[in-house]
Design a protein around this motif. Sequence first.
Motif, short mmCIF file in Angstrom:
data_model
loop_
_atom_site.label_atom_id
_atom_site.label_comp_id
_atom_site.label_asym_id
_atom_site.label_seq_id
_atom_site.Cartn_x
_atom_site.Cartn_y
_atom_site.Cartn_z
N CYS A 307 0.84 -1.18 0.00
CA CYS A 307 0.00 0.00 0.00
C CYS A 307 0.88 1.25 0.00
O CYS A 307 1.77 1.38 0.84
N CYS A 310 -0.26 3.29 3.59
CA CYS A 310 0.05 2.84 4.95
C CYS A 310 1.21 1.84 4.99
O CYS A 310 1.66 1.47 6.06
N CYS A 321 -6.04 -1.02 -0.79
CA CYS A 321 -5.58 -1.59 0.48
C CYS A 321 -6.77 -1.98 1.35
O CYS A 321 -7.72 -1.20 1.48
N CYS A 324 -6.68 0.67 4.53
CA CYS A 324 -6.90 2.12 4.44
C CYS A 324 -7.44 2.55 3.09
O CYS A 324 -7.60 3.75 2.84
N GLY A 326 -5.95 2.72 0.42
CA GLY A 326 -4.91 3.35 -0.39
C GLY A 326 -4.63 2.49 -1.63
O GLY A 326 -5.19 1.40 -1.80
#
Length: 371
Positions: A307, A310, A321, A324, A326
């Motif tokens: 990611c 994070c 992700c 998060c 991402g």
Amino acid sequence: MITQHEIDALNSYPAGEAPVISFYLSFDRHEREEKTPFTELKNLLRLGQEEMAKWPEEYHVPLALYLARIEETAEEERGGRSRGLAIFAGENLWQVYRLPVPPGNRIVIDRMPYVKPLIHLYRGHPRYCTVLVDKERARLFLIQMGEIQDYSMVLDEVPKHHEQGGWAQARLQRRHEDAVMHHLKRAAELTFEFFQRERFDYLLLGGTEELTSAFYERLHTYLQERVVAVFPIATTASGAEVLAATLKTMEEVEARLDEELSTRLKEEVGQGRLAVAGLAPTIRALNAHKVQHLIVEEGYDVAGGRCADCGSLSIRSTGRCRYCHGTIERVDSLVDEAIELGFAQGAQVHLVAPNQTLWELGRIGALLRYA
Ligand SMILES: [Zn+2]
């Protein structure tokens, strides 16, 4: 033997504009047969050519030269005793490591040497110390990945015993016994000092039963816990004999430890205790900082992702992700990243020679600190 010093030097290689090739090649039994086609080497060189094309044209000539030199070295090493190669080639850089264990197959062209696989080999294999003792001498060896180094100079010697008659002999005899015990005590202390510096994992003792047990009693308890084998051998043994005896014992010990670890993982997973097996569960456990022992089959390698936001690892190389949302970016070696993360979290990382039990568990697994 790869030393910490050499690894530090590669790690501190100054990143410039010019490219560096990092090349890892495993010789399996098939590849070492000189009559069969050298398929892995050809594949890696082809990948190297493709990578090269992405660099500015001014670097094509030096890169082509590095590749040619790498090919030549790999061909030369092929019939030899090593199980693999690590080569770093760049401006003012040409470093070849003949490895006693296979490092996987990989070629990376970047501005820095790609040292992770080498560091993982170094840190993921146990270091053994073998101490040979007799009444007058002690010898000390450090062994890692089947290579041995003599460190006898860190130990001292006791005064020689001289034959004499009458009462003087009784007294000398007593003095000699004292001297022997003093010598063993001193050797035990120096072995502990050596341990504090070199941090070996296991200790092997060689010599007669009487002397090795007297030596054992004088060892620091940290070291007593690390003794995995005691075997008879004369301290006058030749270097080759010491090496053979040590390697034989070590192989048995290592195979036993690998097997025990794999079996323990299987049992813990089977009974639903603090353990996971297989790539996805292991990656999740690492992301959650739960891993105490990371167990990885030697040479296991697979691509994955990380990611961008994070830093969590993923078995997928695209998408979002799970933690998060991402963006997941591709990483060429998810296993390398997993090992790196394991070390960073203070986990113990064990690179285990391929065995059936670990294979069935998915070639990677972990014992956890908590659920
Ligand atoms: Zn994330």
